[in-house]
Write a protein that holds these residues in place. Structure first.
Motif, PDB file in Angstrom:
ATOM      1  N   VAL A   1      14.437 -11.414 154.366  1.00 25.44           N
ATOM      2  CA  VAL A   1      14.104 -12.660 154.763  1.00 25.44           C
ATOM      3  C   VAL A   1      12.553 -12.789 154.342  1.00 25.44           C
ATOM      4  O   VAL A   1      11.720 -11.968 154.384  1.00 25.44           O
ATOM      5  CB  VAL A   1      13.890 -12.875 156.279  1.00 25.44           C
ATOM      6  CG1 VAL A   1      13.345 -14.279 156.711  1.00 25.44           C
ATOM      7  CG2 VAL A   1      15.349 -12.503 156.914  1.00 25.44           C
ATOM      8  N   ALA A   2      12.433 -14.052 153.597  1.00 26.53           N
ATOM      9  CA  ALA A   2      11.119 -14.552 152.755  1.00 26.53           C
ATOM     10  C   ALA A   2      10.219 -14.749 154.124  1.00 26.53           C
ATOM     11  O   ALA A   2      10.552 -15.100 155.087  1.00 26.53           O
ATOM     12  CB  ALA A   2      11.342 -15.789 151.823  1.00 26.53           C
ATOM     13  N   PRO A   3       8.999 -14.423 153.842  1.00 27.24           N
ATOM     14  CA  PRO A   3       8.005 -14.683 154.867  1.00 27.24           C
ATOM     15  C   PRO A   3       8.012 -16.055 155.011  1.00 27.24           C
ATOM     16  O   PRO A   3       8.321 -17.133 154.240  1.00 27.24           O
ATOM     17  CB  PRO A   3       6.698 -14.307 154.256  1.00 27.24           C
ATOM     18  CG  PRO A   3       6.776 -14.012 152.667  1.00 27.24           C
ATOM     19  CD  PRO A   3       8.381 -13.969 152.418  1.00 27.24           C
ATOM     20  N   ALA A   4       7.397 -16.614 156.466  1.00 26.88           N
ATOM     21  CA  ALA A   4       7.405 -17.729 156.810  1.00 26.88           C
ATOM     22  C   ALA A   4       6.473 -18.624 155.862  1.00 26.88           C
ATOM     23  O   ALA A   4       5.248 -18.214 155.469  1.00 26.88           O
ATOM     24  CB  ALA A   4       7.223 -17.836 158.050  1.00 26.88           C
ATOM     25  N   GLY A   5       6.810 -19.849 155.618  1.00 28.31           N
ATOM     26  CA  GLY A   5       5.925 -20.744 155.040  1.00 28.31           C
ATOM     27  C   GLY A   5       4.904 -21.325 155.825  1.00 28.31           C
ATOM     28  O   GLY A   5       4.712 -20.769 157.042  1.00 28.31           O
ATOM     29  N   LEU A   6       4.502 -22.669 155.559  1.00 29.33           N
ATOM     30  CA  LEU A   6       3.625 -23.381 156.444  1.00 29.33           C
ATOM     31  C   LEU A   6       4.221 -23.825 157.586  1.00 29.33           C
ATOM     32  O   LEU A   6       5.604 -24.236 157.653  1.00 29.33           O
ATOM     33  CB  LEU A   6       3.062 -24.731 155.415  1.00 29.33           C
ATOM     34  CG  LEU A   6       2.361 -24.470 154.347  1.00 29.33           C
ATOM     35  CD1 LEU A   6       2.074 -25.508 153.466  1.00 29.33           C
ATOM     36  CD2 LEU A   6       1.023 -23.582 154.733  1.00 29.33           C
ATOM     37  N   SER A   7       3.482 -23.979 158.748  1.00 33.02           N
ATOM     38  CA  SER A   7       4.053 -24.530 159.908  1.00 33.02           C
ATOM     39  C   SER A   7       4.013 -26.193 159.669  1.00 33.02           C
ATOM     40  O   SER A   7       3.361 -26.854 158.841  1.00 33.02           O
ATOM     41  CB  SER A   7       2.920 -24.359 161.082  1.00 33.02           C
ATOM     42  OG  SER A   7       1.653 -24.884 160.885  1.00 33.02           O
ATOM     43  N   GLU A   8       4.482 -26.802 160.602  1.00 39.66           N
ATOM     44  CA  GLU A   8       4.602 -28.444 160.422  1.00 39.66           C
ATOM     45  C   GLU A   8       3.240 -28.907 160.751  1.00 39.66           C
ATOM     46  O   GLU A   8       2.846 -29.873 159.845  1.00 39.66           O
ATOM     47  CB  GLU A   8       5.630 -28.823 161.595  1.00 39.66           C
ATOM     48  CG  GLU A   8       6.006 -30.346 161.596  1.00 39.66           C
ATOM     49  CD  GLU A   8       6.856 -30.919 162.193  1.00 39.66           C
ATOM     50  OE1 GLU A   8       7.058 -32.063 162.378  1.00 39.66           O
ATOM     51  OE2 GLU A   8       7.525 -30.229 163.021  1.00 39.66           O
TER      52      GLU A   8
ATOM     53  N   ASP B   1      18.290 -24.747 162.793  1.00 44.19           N
ATOM     54  CA  ASP B   1      17.420 -23.314 162.669  1.00 44.19           C
ATOM     55  C   ASP B   1      17.131 -22.818 161.475  1.00 44.19           C
ATOM     56  O   ASP B   1      18.102 -22.173 160.905  1.00 44.19           O
ATOM     57  CB  ASP B   1      18.317 -22.363 163.653  1.00 44.19           C
ATOM     58  CG  ASP B   1      17.374 -21.019 164.199  1.00 44.19           C
ATOM     59  OD1 ASP B   1      16.346 -20.848 163.234  1.00 44.19           O
ATOM     60  OD2 ASP B   1      18.009 -20.165 164.894  1.00 44.19           O
ATOM     61  N   THR B   2      15.904 -22.839 161.096  1.00 41.65           N
ATOM     62  CA  THR B   2      15.634 -22.574 159.779  1.00 41.65           C
ATOM     63  C   THR B   2      15.685 -20.910 159.914  1.00 41.65           C
ATOM     64  O   THR B   2      15.838 -20.510 158.588  1.00 41.65           O
ATOM     65  CB  THR B   2      14.208 -23.007 159.266  1.00 41.65           C
ATOM     66  OG1 THR B   2      13.332 -22.597 160.436  1.00 41.65           O
ATOM     67  CG2 THR B   2      14.197 -24.438 159.184  1.00 41.65           C
ATOM     68  N   ARG B   3      15.447 -20.228 160.781  1.00 47.32           N
ATOM     69  CA  ARG B   3      15.432 -18.812 160.635  1.00 47.32           C
ATOM     70  C   ARG B   3      16.998 -18.486 160.255  1.00 47.32           C
ATOM     71  O   ARG B   3      16.958 -17.442 159.611  1.00 47.32           O
ATOM     72  CB  ARG B   3      14.911 -18.122 162.071  1.00 47.32           C
ATOM     73  CG  ARG B   3      13.667 -18.319 162.308  1.00 47.32           C
ATOM     74  CD  ARG B   3      13.303 -18.212 163.587  1.00 47.32           C
ATOM     75  NE  ARG B   3      13.862 -19.026 164.495  1.00 47.32           N
ATOM     76  CZ  ARG B   3      14.049 -19.052 165.777  1.00 47.32           C
ATOM     77  NH1 ARG B   3      13.450 -18.169 166.557  1.00 47.32           N
ATOM     78  NH2 ARG B   3      14.874 -20.018 166.441  1.00 47.32           N
ATOM     79  N   GLN B   4      17.830 -19.164 160.955  1.00 49.26           N
ATOM     80  CA  GLN B   4      19.215 -18.736 160.579  1.00 49.26           C
ATOM     81  C   GLN B   4      19.777 -19.022 159.100  1.00 49.26           C
ATOM     82  O   GLN B   4      20.192 -18.046 158.450  1.00 49.26           O
ATOM     83  CB  GLN B   4      20.102 -19.729 161.432  1.00 49.26           C
ATOM     84  CG  GLN B   4      21.658 -19.459 161.236  1.00 49.26           C
ATOM     85  CD  GLN B   4      22.229 -18.099 161.995  1.00 49.26           C
ATOM     86  OE1 GLN B   4      21.414 -17.557 162.543  1.00 49.26           O
ATOM     87  NE2 GLN B   4      23.361 -18.024 162.002  1.00 49.26           N
ATOM     88  N   TRP B   5      19.038 -20.160 158.603  1.00 47.63           N
ATOM     89  CA  TRP B   5      19.154 -20.510 157.209  1.00 47.63           C
ATOM     90  C   TRP B   5      18.599 -19.346 156.433  1.00 47.63           C
ATOM     91  O   TRP B   5      18.664 -19.371 155.213  1.00 47.63           O
ATOM     92  CB  TRP B   5      18.819 -21.931 156.903  1.00 47.63           C
ATOM     93  CG  TRP B   5      19.363 -22.994 157.783  1.00 47.63           C
ATOM     94  CD1 TRP B   5      20.857 -22.757 158.077  1.00 47.63           C
ATOM     95  CD2 TRP B   5      19.141 -24.224 157.832  1.00 47.63           C
ATOM     96  NE1 TRP B   5      21.044 -24.139 158.526  1.00 47.63           N
ATOM     97  CE2 TRP B   5      20.000 -24.907 158.512  1.00 47.63           C
ATOM     98  CE3 TRP B   5      17.995 -25.003 157.811  1.00 47.63           C
ATOM     99  CZ2 TRP B   5      20.173 -26.286 158.996  1.00 47.63           C
ATOM    100  CZ3 TRP B   5      17.688 -26.188 158.286  1.00 47.63           C
ATOM    101  CH2 TRP B   5      18.822 -26.883 158.689  1.00 47.63           C
TER     102      TRP B   5
END
Length: 153
Positions: free
Chosen positions: A91-98, A69-73
């Motif tokens: 928490v850093a903003p989300a990067g690119l989606s897959e 879980d990348t949100r946990q990491w």
């Protein structure tokens, strides 16, 4: 801005296979005095923090996640060096989606967009991986200063 000087590595195919490392510990000495340590162990029953960072101002770590879980990491707990109260870092903003990553890759393959990774950075990474493999085989640190593109004098 720092350049790698030396690489020392221990690589093992312990449990799952002999032709693929399931344990790796790599230490990189940099020309500015920093030391990087990366350890990957897919054979342990006790997961370590996903990330653990030590610096002049303190230490930060992220919890493990068996579910990847990348949100946990992304959750970093920071403990200041002056022993003041520990706190969670934003928490850093989300990067690119897959799908955005694959769309960018396809565009780069068609010549319709920039590559996600520049060639020079790949050469440095490949040289460090080669040095890690050599270090593990020989049981000693490998000098990479002078063997990497863009070397500073």
């Amino acid at each position: 801005p720092a350049r790698p000087l030396r690489v020392f590595a221990q690589l093992r195919g312990n449990v799952w296979t002999n032709d693929c490392d399931d344990f790796a510990r790599i230490v990189i000495d940099f020309d500015n005095g920093c030391v990087g340590l990366c350890e990957i162990n897919t054979t342990t029953t006790r997961p370590l923090p996903r990330w653990h960072l030590d610096g002049t101002n303190g230490s930060a770590s992220a919890p493990p996640s068996a579910a990847f879980d990348t949100r946990q990491w992304a959750r970093l707990a920071f403990t200041p060096a002056d022993n003041t109260a520990a706190r969670d870092l934003p928490v850093a903003p989300a990067g690119l989606s897959e799908s955005a990553i694959w769309d960018g890759f396809a565009a780069a393959c068609r010549g319709a967009g920039p590559p996600a990774v520049e060639v020079d950075s790949v050469l440095v990474t490949t040289r460090l991986l080669d040095a890690a493999r050599q270090s593990s085989a020989e049981g000693k640190a490998i000098d990479v200063h002078g063997a990497l593109p863009g070397r500073r004098e």
